[in-house]
Design an enzyme around this catalytic site. Structure first.
Site, short mmCIF file in Angstrom:
data_model
loop_
_atom_site.label_atom_id
_atom_site.label_comp_id
_atom_site.label_asym_id
_atom_site.label_seq_id
_atom_site.Cartn_x
_atom_site.Cartn_y
_atom_site.Cartn_z
N HIS A 212 9.71 -6.90 -9.98
CA HIS A 212 10.09 -6.82 -8.58
C HIS A 212 10.84 -5.53 -8.26
O HIS A 212 10.68 -4.96 -7.18
CB HIS A 212 10.94 -8.02 -8.14
CG HIS A 212 11.23 -7.97 -6.68
ND1 HIS A 212 10.33 -8.38 -5.72
CD2 HIS A 212 12.32 -7.49 -5.99
CE1 HIS A 212 10.84 -8.17 -4.52
NE2 HIS A 212 12.04 -7.63 -4.66
N HIS A 239 17.76 0.27 -3.77
CA HIS A 239 17.24 0.92 -2.57
C HIS A 239 17.98 2.22 -2.25
O HIS A 239 17.36 3.24 -1.91
CB HIS A 239 17.34 -0.02 -1.37
CG HIS A 239 16.72 -1.36 -1.61
ND1 HIS A 239 15.37 -1.51 -1.82
CD2 HIS A 239 17.26 -2.60 -1.66
CE1 HIS A 239 15.10 -2.79 -2.00
NE2 HIS A 239 16.24 -3.48 -1.91
#
Length: 284
Positions: A212, A239
């Site tokens: 993931h 991120h």
């Protein structure tokens, strides 16, 4: 949320259908990112925002979709099951169309590296996009995991797209306090509690968490505005680190160039050659 076709060189844009008297369009681009805590959020100059864009961006990248208008009537992309699988299945079921126009990619010309605390990420020259990732969590259910994958030949669809976001059980309350995952529950992610996987059915892959993280990285990298030709290496990266890496690349014009892809280069791009039969399975 509805994903519409778009013409060649349109790129990827989000349009908030629920706002008035302000610009509803937000570019899916690295310099529109305004928050990277727990997810990636993009915003325009009028302050119109869409969060959790990384999973659908990964699906678009992994299916080789370079142009689309995404209309959405709220501030967050639906979480669904916490992966990209349902987006991918919808795209491949509906069908993909080739534009009669050149495909451009961003070629990395020299290594670029960023460090944020114990996390780091880099991009270096390569003929196609490869993602290497390493994670290390104290939770026994996750622990240390490593994976490397070339994104050519539909690898994202076959290997990564069904891998769900993961979190500690205690993280769920924190995310809901920020107004995220309001439609989610323990079936919308792999929820761990120490050595236990709380989510019914357990993990879809033994190394689902690192898969993931690679999914997230692909989605965040697609905010470059075009497919990347380079090797990405992430170590505990999230991120924010990936976005800082893109900002470092575009801050140095000598680190990249825009190239017109010839047929051989196009064959190595993510999503090339996918068919409806490549749709991921539907999980109960």
């Amino acid at each position: 949320m509805t994903v519409h076709p778009a013409s060649a060189e349109y790129g990827i844009w989000f349009r908030r259908t629920d706002v008035e008297d302000v610009d509803p369009l937000i570019p899916a681009r690295w310099d529109a990112v305004d928050d990277t805590q727990l997810c990636t959020r993009i915003a325009n100059a009028d302050g119109v925002r869409v969060s959790t864009v990384e999973h659908i961006m990964a699906a678009l990248a992994g299916c080789g979709i370079h142009n689309a208008l995404i209309e959405i009537d709220g501030p967050e992309v639906p979480l669904l099951d916490g992966s990209s699988a349902q987006f991918v299945r919808a795209f491949l079921s509906r069908g993909l169309m080739s534009c009669n126009a050149p495909v451009y990619a961003i070629e990395i010309l020299k290594p670029v590296h960023v460090n944020v605390g114990e996390a780091c990420a880099s991009l270096e020259p390569a003929h196609s996009l490869t993602i290497d990732f390493h994670i290390d969590f104290t939770d026994a259910a996750i622990g240390r995991q490593d994976k490397s994958l070339n994104m050519a030949n539909g690898a994202f669809v076959h290997e990564l797209c069904d891998s769900r976001t993961f979190c500690r059980k205690a993280d769920i309350d924190a995310m809901r306090a920020r107004g995220l995952i309001v439609g989610g529950d323990i079936t919308s992610a792999v929820v761990v509690d120490g050595a236990d996987v709380v989510t019914p059915g357990g993990m879809r892959h033994a190394d689902e968490p690192v898969r993931h993280k690679m999914l997230d990285a692909l989605g965040d990298l697609y905010l470059a505005g075009a497919p990347l030709l380079g090797r990405y290496n992430g170590h505990r990266a999230g991120h924010g680190v990936t976005n800082q890496l893109l900002r470092a690349v575009f801050a140095d014009p000598s680190s990249y160039r825009i190239v017109k892809c010839d047929p051989n280069m196009e064959r190595d791009l993510p999503g090339n050659g996918l068919k409806a039969a490549d749709r991921p399975v539907v999980y109960a």
